[in-house]
Design a protein around this motif. Sequence first.
Motif, short mmCIF file in Angstrom:
data_model
loop_
_atom_site.label_atom_id
_atom_site.label_comp_id
_atom_site.label_asym_id
_atom_site.label_seq_id
_atom_site.Cartn_x
_atom_site.Cartn_y
_atom_site.Cartn_z
N ILE A 77 -6.01 13.07 8.28
CA ILE A 77 -7.34 12.81 8.82
C ILE A 77 -7.48 11.34 9.20
N GLY A 78 -6.92 10.46 8.38
CA GLY A 78 -6.95 9.04 8.71
C GLY A 78 -6.20 8.72 9.99
N GLU A 79 -5.03 9.31 10.13
CA GLU A 79 -4.25 9.09 11.37
C GLU A 79 -5.01 9.62 12.58
N MET A 80 -5.60 10.80 12.44
CA MET A 80 -6.36 11.37 13.55
C MET A 80 -7.56 10.49 13.91
N SER A 81 -8.16 9.85 12.92
CA SER A 81 -9.30 8.97 13.20
C SER A 81 -8.87 7.72 13.96
N HIS A 82 -7.56 7.46 13.96
CA HIS A 82 -7.01 6.34 14.72
C HIS A 82 -6.28 6.84 15.97
N SER A 83 -6.64 8.03 16.43
CA SER A 83 -6.11 8.64 17.66
C SER A 83 -4.61 8.90 17.60
N ILE A 84 -4.08 9.18 16.43
CA ILE A 84 -2.67 9.54 16.30
C ILE A 84 -2.60 11.04 16.09
N ASP A 85 -1.89 11.72 16.96
CA ASP A 85 -1.71 13.17 16.87
C ASP A 85 -0.59 13.44 15.87
N PRO A 86 -0.90 14.05 14.72
CA PRO A 86 0.12 14.27 13.71
C PRO A 86 1.25 15.20 14.16
N LEU A 87 0.95 16.13 15.07
CA LEU A 87 2.00 17.02 15.56
C LEU A 87 2.93 16.32 16.53
N ALA A 88 2.38 15.42 17.31
CA ALA A 88 3.19 14.68 18.29
C ALA A 88 3.90 13.48 17.65
N ASN A 89 3.38 13.01 16.52
CA ASN A 89 3.92 11.81 15.87
C ASN A 89 4.15 12.03 14.37
N PRO A 90 4.95 13.01 14.00
CA PRO A 90 5.13 13.28 12.57
C PRO A 90 5.79 12.12 11.82
N GLY A 91 6.59 11.33 12.50
CA GLY A 91 7.23 10.19 11.86
C GLY A 91 6.23 9.14 11.42
N ILE A 92 5.22 8.92 12.24
CA ILE A 92 4.17 7.95 11.88
C ILE A 92 3.39 8.47 10.67
N VAL A 93 3.07 9.75 10.69
CA VAL A 93 2.34 10.35 9.57
C VAL A 93 3.18 10.26 8.29
N ALA A 94 4.44 10.59 8.38
CA ALA A 94 5.33 10.52 7.21
C ALA A 94 5.44 9.09 6.71
N ASP A 95 5.51 8.14 7.63
CA ASP A 95 5.63 6.74 7.25
C ASP A 95 4.37 6.24 6.54
N THR A 96 3.25 6.83 6.85
CA THR A 96 2.01 6.50 6.14
C THR A 96 1.93 7.25 4.82
N TYR A 97 2.39 8.49 4.80
CA TYR A 97 2.30 9.36 3.62
C TYR A 97 3.23 8.91 2.49
N VAL A 98 4.45 8.55 2.81
CA VAL A 98 5.46 8.27 1.79
C VAL A 98 5.05 7.18 0.79
N PRO A 99 4.49 6.05 1.22
CA PRO A 99 4.09 5.05 0.21
C PRO A 99 3.06 5.60 -0.79
N PHE A 100 2.14 6.43 -0.31
CA PHE A 100 1.15 7.01 -1.21
C PHE A 100 1.77 8.10 -2.09
N LEU A 101 2.72 8.83 -1.54
CA LEU A 101 3.46 9.83 -2.32
C LEU A 101 4.19 9.14 -3.47
N VAL A 102 4.92 8.08 -3.16
CA VAL A 102 5.65 7.34 -4.20
C VAL A 102 4.66 6.80 -5.24
N GLY A 103 3.59 6.19 -4.76
CA GLY A 103 2.58 5.67 -5.68
C GLY A 103 1.98 6.75 -6.56
N TRP A 104 1.69 7.93 -5.96
CA TRP A 104 1.09 9.02 -6.73
C TRP A 104 2.06 9.55 -7.79
#
Length: 147
Positions: A35-62
Amino acid sequence: MSTVADRVRGRVDLSVSTAGLLLGDLVAIAAFVIIGEMSHSIDPLANPGIVADTYVPFLVGWLLAAGLAGVYARGLHESPRRKAVTVLGAWLVADAVGQLLRSTAYFHGDAALTFALVAAAVGGLFLVAWRLVLVAVMPRFRSTGRA
């Protein structure tokens, strides 16, 4: 002398229900990121690498914070208030770890204070909300014989 495995068993209930909680938590964090990526006009389906690059730090932290806080410990689910406080506290630590990782050369983004505050609030809301819904639904689910 206790081993690492003994300490993990004390902090993590190795059961199917715990695996379900973990899966739900990871989906809640993913929803926050998407949802955060989409609010910044990033299409998660077209840019899964960007989404993963944002997700992984929070995954590790969690994974780190939740394990240390005992979010998946046996008996924690007996008190919804205790669970919510523990989950929220773990998320605040996970957010800090995620922000720290984002400030390195290994991940895109940075550790902007505004994003850290938004991530703390929105991510924490998603995690606590989904678990509160689960607490509300589980007694009904069990009473129908489906659990």
